[in-house]
Design an enzyme around this catalytic site. Structure first.
Site, PDB file in Angstrom:
ATOM      1  N   CYS A 198      47.552  40.881  34.706  1.00 44.08           N
ATOM      2  CA  CYS A 198      48.690  40.156  34.139  1.00 44.08           C
ATOM      3  C   CYS A 198      48.338  38.671  34.074  1.00 44.08           C
ATOM      4  O   CYS A 198      49.009  37.824  34.681  1.00 44.08           O
ATOM      5  CB  CYS A 198      49.925  40.375  34.994  1.00 44.08           C
ATOM      6  SG  CYS A 198      50.359  42.108  35.094  1.00 44.08           S
ATOM      7  N   ARG A 223      33.532  35.545  35.553  1.00 46.38           N
ATOM      8  CA  ARG A 223      32.954  34.394  34.858  1.00 46.38           C
ATOM      9  C   ARG A 223      33.570  34.104  33.482  1.00 46.38           C
ATOM     10  O   ARG A 223      33.850  32.945  33.188  1.00 46.38           O
ATOM     11  CB  ARG A 223      31.433  34.536  34.748  1.00 46.38           C
ATOM     12  CG  ARG A 223      30.745  34.605  36.112  1.00 46.38           C
ATOM     13  CD  ARG A 223      29.231  34.603  36.016  1.00 46.38           C
ATOM     14  NE  ARG A 223      28.722  33.305  35.645  1.00 46.38           N
ATOM     15  CZ  ARG A 223      28.304  32.963  34.450  1.00 46.38           C
ATOM     16  NH1 ARG A 223      28.281  33.846  33.468  1.00 46.38           N
ATOM     17  NH2 ARG A 223      27.896  31.748  34.208  1.00 46.38           N
TER      18      ARG A 223
END
Ligand SMILES: *Cc1c(COP(=O)(O)O)cnc(C)c1O
Length: 425
Positions: free
Chosen positions: A335, A305
């Site tokens: 990443c 979220r």
């Protein structure tokens, strides 16, 4: 918002020992808080025909679903897998609602076999549905003053529901096909904390239901006002008063249905479990790169979220009180630059090895997890009503990560040049 006083009182004394014994990260849910919230909801409607169906997508762990089922909760499913979960818990007729979107006929059949109250999200599906469900219900498109929100999107561009202007016709068509029992569904808010707006959204559906039933010459057995009630994620947010919400709904039902008593259904997910979960992590790195960065051992793959919606989740360091405060970015290991639990967040100086809690992860937390970058989903633990901590889902492993890959490539379709013609006799 920081977890409730009760949850904190139950959790904090166990935390150091638990982390030492089990390791981090993990989500932990508070059974007492979940049960108490569910009971408060049904108490608020006491004496009225009402049922709450927990939105399975918010926390699809069978142990938590079973806990709610024991209290009498129904389950709101929106996919075949969620229906299978519900079936595994032994649900009976009427214990599930099936409120899906863009549904396949096979899913609809499974929902009927599970005894679900089915909501048709679009009118065209009526033609495909044979036989009709025992009770025909349509979901109404977002409409009225309360429609539209950041999470639900622009009401005019919605993919949900039957447009208001076609509802009467849709019910008439179902009636002409022999349907004798009807319901209506409308969910026009998402994470709504303002009780007046939440009430307006629900009352809009009740009023519309009465109007449509009248024009189509049908009686409604139920009005399902959906989920979408909010929880206070930010410290300054105030919780919604569910009693006020329930009273206003009952009053609207009496007013708009003077001669009948359709049942009221809700499908809350977040409101029931959201505040009763935390993601427990450890600080593993501290560095400064123009910004003060705190790296923890969980990533966005355990709680999407904040990165996905920019949603606020409270972060705390329960054993760092008294240290000097300043602003930090709390980051995971993906990443992806969006993999941050908090940006510029005031915290007491974090140190490597500290326990850090991300709050309000009891809904749409683990459930929205993923495995990108090989950052696997963490475990789920439950703090039982007796005060024990039990594992209700283990952390994923490398074996899980590769479990769906084929051990050997499986032939699916050969290239034309590889298809040998049968020899000519
Ligand atoms: C997502 C959803 C819910 C639950 O929403 P919460 O915000 O968790 O209360 C209920 N009903 C439908 C149809 C949904 O799509």
């Amino acid at each position: 918002m920081p977890i409730s006083e009760g949850f904190s009182r139950r959790l904090t004394p166990l935390l150091t020992e638990l982390v030492a014994a089990y390791g981090t990260p993990f989500h932990l849910y508070d059974a007492r808080g979940i049960v108490d919230t569910y009971r408060a909801m049904t108490d608020a409607f006491a004496g009225e025909p009402y049922r709450q169906y927990f939105a399975v997508k918010a926390l699809p762990n069978p142990h938590v679903l079973a806990l709610l089922r024991e209290q009498g909760s129904g389950l709101d499913c929106a996919s075949p897998v969620e229906l299978e979960l519900a079936r595994g818990l032994g649900v009976g007729p009427g214990d599930t609602v099936f409120t899906s979107n863009n549904t396949a006929v096979s899913e609809y059949r499974l929902a009927l076999a599970t005894g679900s109250l089915v909501t048709f999200d679009d009118r065209s599906f009526l033609d495909k549905a044979d036989p009709l469900p025992p009770t025909v219900a349509f979901r109404v498109s977002p409409h009225g003053l309360s429609a539209g929100s950041r999470l639900m999107g622009d009401a005019r561009a919605t993919k949900f529901g039957v447009p208001v202007s076609e509802l009467v016709d849709a019910y008439r068509e179902a009636k002409a096909r022999g349907a004798t029992s009807f319901g209506i569904h409308g969910m026009i808010c998402a994470n709504e904390l303002d009780v007046d707006r939440a009430v307006r959204a629900a009352v809009d559906v009740i009023e519309l239901g009465a109007h449509v039933a009248d024009r189509a010459g049908i009686e409604l057995d139920y009005v399902n006002v959906g989920g979408g009630l909010g929880i206070p994620y930010r410290p300054e947010d105030r919780p919604l008063d569910f009693q006020v919400y329930a009273d206003a709904i009952v009053a609207a039902r009496r007013r708009f249905f003077p001669r009948s008593t359709p049942r009221i259904l809700t499908e809350c997910g977040r409101y029931v479990t959201g505040p009763h979960g935390v993601l427990v992590t450890s600080v593993i790195n501290r560095c400064s790169k123009g910004r003060e960065i705190v790296g923890v051992d969980a990533s966005m793959s355990a709680l999407m979220r904040p990165g996905f919606y920019g949603a606020y989740h409270h972060v705390s360091l329960p054993f760092a009180e008294g240290r000097p405060e300043s602003a930090y970015d709390v980051v995971g290991a993906l990443c992806e630059n969006m993999d941050k639990f908090a940006v510029d967040r005031p915290l007491p100086e974090p140190r490597e090895g500290d326990i850090a809690l991300v709050h309000d992860t009891g809904a749409h937390g683990h459930a929205m997890g993923f495995t990108y970058n090989g950052r696997l989903r963490p475990a789920e633990l439950l703090l039982t009503e007796d005060g024990d901590v039990v594992e209700i889902r283990r952390a994923e492993t490398f074996a899980d990560y590769v479990a769906t890959t084929a051990p050997q490539p499986v032939p699916v379709l050969a290239a034309p040049a590889h298809r040998h013609a049968a020899p000519i006799a």
